[in-house]
Design an enzyme around this catalytic site. Structure first.
Site, PDB file in Angstrom:
ATOM      1  N   CYS A   1      39.513  44.469  35.665  1.00  0.00           N
ATOM      2  CA  CYS A   1      38.306  44.951  34.964  1.00  0.00           C
ATOM      3  C   CYS A   1      38.526  44.942  33.450  1.00  0.00           C
ATOM      4  O   CYS A   1      39.457  45.577  32.949  1.00  0.00           O
ATOM      5  CB  CYS A   1      37.950  46.353  35.441  1.00  0.00           C
TER       6      CYS A   1
ATOM      7  N   ASN B   1      40.386  32.971  41.610  1.00  0.00           N
ATOM      8  CA  ASN B   1      39.066  33.550  41.323  1.00  0.00           C
ATOM      9  C   ASN B   1      38.524  33.017  39.993  1.00  0.00           C
ATOM     10  O   ASN B   1      39.248  32.908  39.015  1.00  0.00           O
ATOM     11  CB  ASN B   1      39.194  35.082  41.269  1.00  0.00           C
ATOM     12  N   GLY B   2      37.227  32.691  40.035  1.00  0.00           N
ATOM     13  CA  GLY B   2      36.526  32.236  38.829  1.00  0.00           C
ATOM     14  C   GLY B   2      36.080  30.796  38.964  1.00  0.00           C
ATOM     15  O   GLY B   2      36.830  29.952  39.482  1.00  0.00           O
TER      16      GLY B   2
HETATM   17  C1  LIG Z   1      28.564  43.246  39.595  1.00  0.00           C
HETATM   18  C2  LIG Z   1      30.021  42.941  39.516  1.00  0.00           C
HETATM   19  C3  LIG Z   1      30.932  43.886  39.911  1.00  0.00           C
HETATM   20  C4  LIG Z   1      32.288  43.615  39.854  1.00  0.00           C
HETATM   21  N1  LIG Z   1      33.156  44.560  40.294  1.00  0.00           N
HETATM   22  C5  LIG Z   1      34.472  44.266  40.378  1.00  0.00           C
HETATM   23  C6  LIG Z   1      35.378  45.192  40.954  1.00  0.00           C
HETATM   24  O1  LIG Z   1      34.996  46.295  41.364  1.00  0.00           O
HETATM   25  N2  LIG Z   1      36.669  44.817  41.062  1.00  0.00           N
HETATM   26  C7  LIG Z   1      37.116  43.598  40.640  1.00  0.00           C
HETATM   27  O2  LIG Z   1      38.300  43.294  40.803  1.00  0.00           O
HETATM   28  N3  LIG Z   1      36.292  42.731  40.051  1.00  0.00           N
HETATM   29  C8  LIG Z   1      34.979  43.032  39.931  1.00  0.00           C
HETATM   30  N4  LIG Z   1      34.130  42.114  39.363  1.00  0.00           N
HETATM   31  C9  LIG Z   1      34.669  40.836  38.835  1.00  0.00           C
HETATM   32  C10 LIG Z   1      34.706  39.757  39.905  1.00  0.00           C
HETATM   33  O3  LIG Z   1      35.487  40.152  41.015  1.00  0.00           O
HETATM   34  C11 LIG Z   1      35.263  38.434  39.399  1.00  0.00           C
HETATM   35  O4  LIG Z   1      36.595  38.600  39.025  1.00  0.00           O
HETATM   36  C12 LIG Z   1      34.506  37.828  38.238  1.00  0.00           C
HETATM   37  O5  LIG Z   1      33.123  38.016  38.334  1.00  0.00           O
HETATM   38  C13 LIG Z   1      34.805  36.322  38.147  1.00  0.00           C
HETATM   39  O6  LIG Z   1      34.515  35.666  39.347  1.00  0.00           O
HETATM   40  P1  LIG Z   1      33.188  34.793  39.558  1.00  0.00           P
HETATM   41  O7  LIG Z   1      33.257  33.663  38.597  1.00  0.00           O
HETATM   42  O8  LIG Z   1      33.233  34.360  40.980  1.00  0.00           O
HETATM   43  O9  LIG Z   1      32.017  35.689  39.259  1.00  0.00           O
HETATM   44  C14 LIG Z   1      32.762  42.368  39.388  1.00  0.00           C
HETATM   45  C15 LIG Z   1      31.833  41.424  38.979  1.00  0.00           C
HETATM   46  C16 LIG Z   1      30.473  41.698  39.021  1.00  0.00           C
HETATM   47  C17 LIG Z   1      29.509  40.654  38.581  1.00  0.00           C
END
Ligand SMILES: Cc1cc2nc3c(=O)[nH]c(=O)nc-3n(C[C@H](O)[C@H](O)[C@H](O)COP(=O)(O)O)c2cc1C
Length: 378
Positions: free
Chosen positions: A87, A190-191
């Site tokens: 985070c 991830n990402g």
């Molecule tokens: C609404 C929202 C809530 C998230 N909450 C968490 C969380 O509680 N813990 C966490 O590790 N990452 C959290 N993330 C980050 C995502 O797990 C991820 O690392 C990030 O969005 C990048 O991945 P993506 O490109 O698939 O979105 C959150 C992202 C979003 C959009």
């Protein structure tokens, strides 16, 4: 995902091929100190254990508080506990957790060692790349594996890459992590995942054991299936976003997230609809405005169904074709110049949680928009 990986959403994601889900992040100290917050996470409605495998994710910075919170959690329903070191938000800086905890390596290693010693379930971790670079990151990750983490999810960005500065993810860095520790524990990438082709490319480039998606799956849960493949046709062959929104509403009625689904009720459900239906809600015009207003003031699943009815009308008027649907919300910070195209209307918007940390409020008491209790009653 804070206030987003609620039980109904996990059910939906699994229906479309996700094979490992996480609980929303649980704040260790709040979990120990606030009865209502504790209850919102600890009361699983899914005692039949149909919702598995599932990892419970915690944040914190104190080895004892984290261990006590995890022990108090009903670990018999989960397959592992995960430490959030990803985070990047202001609240995590203030609380010295999330991606900021990575910069206190000795403390983090001692947290992992303590949890591995104290708990009878596996301990996993989600990390970002350190702002000081990949070599420092690898050195820390090796120490974390030595300390006993069983699985590591690597978000291939630094904590500075968020909001408008999100930018491209670095899969080469994730590959370097896999090369460094992948023979000892599974590494999840991830990402940058927006469709099945991305998943294939990511696995090929990184050599990771799996991929994690957040925003892509929030907008379109079937991204793990062949229905959202760019290479084959560029067309969506799976259910449209309106159908997905309705499926979620039905699951929300079946597993009210206020009663053990681990989220903040109506606020969480409204955010889901905002993500599924982003493209329609942002599309401009009177009908889209009406739908946005209705969603903003929704207090029940019946209200949310009305939003989908309004948008069905809108889609019909515009000759909408499901097979031409594309991800919009996911792409908003990823395509240059896209932000300017967002329609800015002078009506209240359902909050988009770029700063998702604010969602804690919904779980421990907060006044909702449009009056009344932000948690809604249904
Ligand atoms: C609404 C929202 C809530 C998230 N909450 C968490 C969380 O509680 N813990 C966490 O590790 N990452 C959290 N993330 C980050 C995502 O797990 C991820 O690392 C990030 O969005 C990048 O991945 P993506 O490109 O698939 O979105 C959150 C992202 C979003 C959009």
């Amino acid at each position: 995902m804070v206030d987003q990986s609620d039980l109904p959403f996990r059910k939906l994601a699994r229906q479309y091929g996700s094979n490992l889900c996480y609980t929303p992040m649980i704040h260790s100290r709040l979990f120990l100190e606030h009865k209502r917050y504790f209850e919102s996470f600890n009361l699983f409605v899914d005692e039949a254990k149909e919702d598995g495998p599932v990892f419970a994710q915690f944040c914190g910075n104190d080895p004892t508080i984290m261990a006590n919170a995890m022990k108090k959690f009903n670990t018999k329903f989960v397959d592992a506990v995960d430490i959030n070191c990803g985070c990047p938000q202001g609240i995590a800086r203030k609380g010295r957790y999330g991606a900021f905890l990575l910069e206190e390596g000795d403390l983090l290693v001692s947290i992992v060692e303590n949890l591995v010693k104290e708990l009878d379930c596996r301990v996993t971790i989600k990390v970002r790349i350190l702002p000081t670079g990949i070599e420092d990151s690898l050195a820390l990750y090796r120490r974390l594996v030595d300390a006993g983490v069983s699985l590591m999810t690597v978000h291939g960005r630094t904590r500075h890459q968020k909001g408008q500065l999100t930018g491209a993810v670095n899969w080469d860095h994730i590959k370097m992590v896999v090369d460094a520790i992948g023979d000892r524990i599974p590494v999840i990438a991830n990402g940058g995942i927006s469709n099945l082709d991305d998943i294939r490319r990511c696995l090929e480039i990184t050599g990771a054991a799996g991929v994690m998606s957040s925003e892509g799956v929030l907008e379109y849960p079937p991204i793990f299936t062949g229905t959202n493949t760019v290479a084959t046709s560029g067309k969506r062959t799976g259910p449209g976003r309106l159908a997905i929104a309705r499926e979620y509403i039905s699951l929300e009625e079946k597993y009210p997230n206020k009663q053990g689904g681990q989220a903040s009720g109506i606020k969480c459900a409204k955010s889901h609809l905002q993500h599924f239906l982003y493209e329609d809600l942002q599309s401009g015009g009177e009908v889209a405005d009406e739908a946005r207003r209705k969603l903003h003031c929704s207090k029940s699943t019946a209200d949310m169904r009305e939003v989908t009815d309004i948008l069905e009308r809108l889609q019909a008027e515009r000759g909408h074709k499901v097979e031409e649907e594309k991800l919009g919300w996911y792409m908003r910070h990823r395509t240059e110049g896209e932000d300017e195209k967002e329609t800015k209307l002078d009506i209240p918007q359902v909050e988009l949680e770029d700063d998702f940390s604010g969602c804690f409020g919904g779980m421990i008491g907060e006044t909702g928009e449009c009056g009344g209790d932000g948690d809604g009653d249904y």
